[in-house]
Design an enzyme around this catalytic site. Structure first.
Site, PDB file in Angstrom:
ATOM      1  N   GLY A  49       0.772  -1.236   0.000  1.00 51.33           N
ATOM      2  CA  GLY A  49       0.000   0.000   0.000  1.00 51.33           C
ATOM      3  C   GLY A  49       0.802   1.284   0.000  1.00 51.33           C
ATOM      4  O   GLY A  49       0.386   2.281  -0.596  1.00 51.33           O
ATOM      5  N   ASP A 105       1.065   3.641   4.625  1.00 55.61           N
ATOM      6  CA  ASP A 105      -0.101   4.143   3.901  1.00 55.61           C
ATOM      7  C   ASP A 105      -1.172   4.652   4.861  1.00 55.61           C
ATOM      8  O   ASP A 105      -1.647   5.765   4.750  1.00 55.61           O
ATOM      9  CB  ASP A 105      -0.671   3.086   2.938  1.00 55.61           C
ATOM     10  CG  ASP A 105      -0.923   1.729   3.593  1.00 55.61           C
ATOM     11  OD1 ASP A 105      -0.622   1.563   4.797  1.00 55.61           O
ATOM     12  OD2 ASP A 105      -1.424   0.830   2.904  1.00 55.61           O
ATOM     13  N   ASP A 108      -4.294   2.456  11.358  1.00 53.62           N
ATOM     14  CA  ASP A 108      -5.649   2.157  11.831  1.00 53.62           C
ATOM     15  C   ASP A 108      -5.542   1.845  13.320  1.00 53.62           C
ATOM     16  O   ASP A 108      -5.517   2.752  14.146  1.00 53.62           O
ATOM     17  CB  ASP A 108      -6.207   0.995  10.999  1.00 53.62           C
ATOM     18  CG  ASP A 108      -7.676   0.735  11.248  1.00 53.62           C
ATOM     19  OD1 ASP A 108      -8.231   1.314  12.186  1.00 53.62           O
ATOM     20  OD2 ASP A 108      -8.278  -0.058  10.498  1.00 53.62           O
ATOM     21  N   PHE A 157     -13.803   2.428   5.134  1.00 54.59           N
ATOM     22  CA  PHE A 157     -12.840   1.744   4.270  1.00 54.59           C
ATOM     23  C   PHE A 157     -12.379   2.663   3.148  1.00 54.59           C
ATOM     24  O   PHE A 157     -13.151   3.126   2.322  1.00 54.59           O
ATOM     25  CB  PHE A 157     -13.363   0.416   3.728  1.00 54.59           C
ATOM     26  CG  PHE A 157     -12.212  -0.493   3.411  1.00 54.59           C
ATOM     27  CD1 PHE A 157     -11.625  -1.268   4.402  1.00 54.59           C
ATOM     28  CD2 PHE A 157     -11.649  -0.494   2.141  1.00 54.59           C
ATOM     29  CE1 PHE A 157     -10.510  -2.051   4.130  1.00 54.59           C
ATOM     30  CE2 PHE A 157     -10.531  -1.272   1.856  1.00 54.59           C
ATOM     31  CZ  PHE A 157      -9.965  -2.055   2.855  1.00 54.59           C
ATOM     32  N   ASP A 164      -5.860  -0.516  -1.300  1.00 54.52           N
ATOM     33  CA  ASP A 164      -6.671  -1.437  -2.090  1.00 54.52           C
ATOM     34  C   ASP A 164      -7.849  -2.010  -1.317  1.00 54.52           C
ATOM     35  O   ASP A 164      -7.879  -1.988  -0.096  1.00 54.52           O
ATOM     36  CB  ASP A 164      -5.820  -2.643  -2.508  1.00 54.52           C
ATOM     37  CG  ASP A 164      -5.540  -3.569  -1.319  1.00 54.52           C
ATOM     38  OD1 ASP A 164      -5.045  -3.072  -0.291  1.00 54.52           O
ATOM     39  OD2 ASP A 164      -5.857  -4.768  -1.401  1.00 54.52           O
TER      40      ASP A 164
HETATM   41  P1  XMP Z   1      -3.382  -1.455  11.735  1.00 53.58           P
HETATM   42  O1  XMP Z   1      -4.772  -1.686  12.276  1.00 53.58           O
HETATM   43  O2  XMP Z   1      -2.415  -2.515  12.164  1.00 53.58           O
HETATM   44  O3  XMP Z   1      -3.598  -1.652  10.188  1.00 53.58           O
HETATM   45  O4  XMP Z   1      -2.901  -0.051  12.009  1.00 53.58           O
HETATM   46  C1  XMP Z   1      -2.846  -1.006   9.258  1.00 53.58           C
HETATM   47  C2  XMP Z   1      -2.923  -1.723   7.938  1.00 53.58           C
HETATM   48  O5  XMP Z   1      -4.265  -2.161   7.671  1.00 53.58           O
HETATM   49  C3  XMP Z   1      -4.640  -1.868   6.353  1.00 53.58           C
HETATM   50  N1  XMP Z   1      -5.788  -0.933   6.395  1.00 53.58           N
HETATM   51  C4  XMP Z   1      -6.456  -0.471   5.336  1.00 53.58           C
HETATM   52  N2  XMP Z   1      -6.263  -0.668   4.010  1.00 53.58           N
HETATM   53  N3  XMP Z   1      -8.093   0.752   3.534  1.00 53.58           N
HETATM   54  C5  XMP Z   1      -7.103  -0.063   3.126  1.00 53.58           C
HETATM   55  O6  XMP Z   1      -6.943  -0.233   1.923  1.00 53.58           O
HETATM   56  C6  XMP Z   1      -8.358   1.018   4.837  1.00 53.58           C
HETATM   57  O7  XMP Z   1      -9.276   1.756   5.155  1.00 53.58           O
HETATM   58  C7  XMP Z   1      -7.474   0.358   5.780  1.00 53.58           C
HETATM   59  N4  XMP Z   1      -7.426   0.369   7.140  1.00 53.58           N
HETATM   60  C8  XMP Z   1      -6.369  -0.419   7.474  1.00 53.58           C
HETATM   61  C9  XMP Z   1      -3.414  -1.264   5.712  1.00 53.58           C
HETATM   62  O8  XMP Z   1      -2.725  -2.277   5.022  1.00 53.58           O
HETATM   63  C10 XMP Z   1      -2.556  -0.773   6.848  1.00 53.58           C
HETATM   64  O9  XMP Z   1      -1.170  -0.822   6.599  1.00 53.58           O
HETATM   65 MG    MG Z   2      -4.531  -3.954   1.753  1.00 57.70          MG
END
Ligand code: XMP
Ligand code: MG
Length: 183
Positions: A49, A105, A108, A157, A164
Site C-alpha cells: 500500500g 499508507d 488504523d 474503508f 486497495d
Molecule cells: P493497523 O490496524 O495494524 O492496520 O494499524 C494497518 C494496515 O491495515 C490496512 N488498512 C487499510 N487498508 N483501507 C485499506 O486499503 C483502509 O481503510 C485500511 N485500514 C487499514 C493497511 O494495510 C494498513 O497498513
Molecule cells: Mg490492503
C-alpha cells in the site's frame, strides 16, 4: 469518479500538495543529520500500500536517500489487524546506525506499525521516524508516535493512491471512501 467510490476525500492535487509539504519538512528536519552522518536517510516502505506514497515522497525530499522495502502479512481473522505479523520480505540493506523513515499508507489500530517499529529498533538504527499518509480517527492509535501525518481520515474503508480492496483501486489517483455494498 469511479462508480465504486462513495466520496472523494483527497484529490490528486491535494495529495500532491500535502506530500510536497511533508517532503519539505523532512528535508528541513534531516539536513543537519545527513550532513553530520555522511550517509543518507533510508526510506522504508511497507508493501504494497505505501509504495505509491513513498515513490512520491522520495522525490520531495531534497537530500541523499536510499529506498528499501519490507513485505509483511498480519495473521488473524478478517478486517481488523491482530498485531501478529509475519515478515514475507525483509529489507535488503543493513540499517544499523542509519536514520530510518518508515513510510506507511494508513494507520488504523497501529498494531502493525507497533510490531514493525519494535522489529526495526532491534537492528539498532541511529533513529526511526514514521511518515504516514493517512491516520484513521480511532481511539486505539492515539498513543502511537508518528512524526509526519498526511491527513486524518474517517474510520471507513479507504481506497486509492496505493490503498486497495482485494488488490483493486490502488491505481486511483485520488483517495476515497469505498461504497459499503462493494465489500
Ligand atoms: P493497523 O490496524 O495494524 O492496520 O494499524 C494497518 C494496515 O491495515 C490496512 N488498512 C487499510 N487498508 N483501507 C485499506 O486499503 C483502509 O481503510 C485500511 N485500514 C487499514 C493497511 O494495510 C494498513 O497498513
Ligand atoms: Mg490492503
Amino acid at each position: 469518479m469511479h462508480e465504486d467510490i462513495q466520496e472523494v476525500l483527497f484529490s490528486e492535487e491535494e495529495i500532491a500538495a500535502r506530500v510536497a509539504e511533508i517532503g519539505a519538512q523532512i528535508t528541513k528536519d534531516y539536513a543537519g543529520v545527513v550532513e553530520q552522518d555522511g550517509q543518507g536517510i533510508i526510506l522504508i516502505s511497507v508493501l504494497r500500500g505505501a509504495a505509491i506514497f513513498m515513490a512520491d515522497l522520495a522525490r520531495e525530499i531534497k537530500l541523499p536517500l536510499e529506498m528499501d522495502y519490507m513485505a509483511i502479512s498480519s495473521y488473524g481473522n478478517g478486517a481488523k489487524s491482530s498485531g501478529v505479523v509475519r515478515i514475507l520480505k525483509d529489507l535488503s540493506s543493513e540499517v544499523e546506525g542509519r536514520h530510518i523513515i518508515v513510510a506507511e499508507d494508513i494507520l488504523d489500530s497501529g498494531l502493525t506499525l507497533t510490531y514493525l517499529m519494535k522489529n526495526l529498533a532491534s537492528r539498532n538504527p541511529a533513529s526511526i521516524e514514521v511518515a504516514t499518509l493517512l491516520r484513521k480517527k480511532t481511539l486505539a492509535q492515539a498513543e502511537i508516535d508518528c512524526k509526519y501525518v498526511g491527513f486524518e481520515c474517517p474510520d471507513q474503508f479507504i481506497v486509492g493512491y496505493g490503498l486497495d480492496f482485494a488488490e483493486r483501486y490502488r491505481n486511483l489517483p485520488y483517495i476515497g471512501i469505498l461504497k459499503p455494498e462493494v465489500y
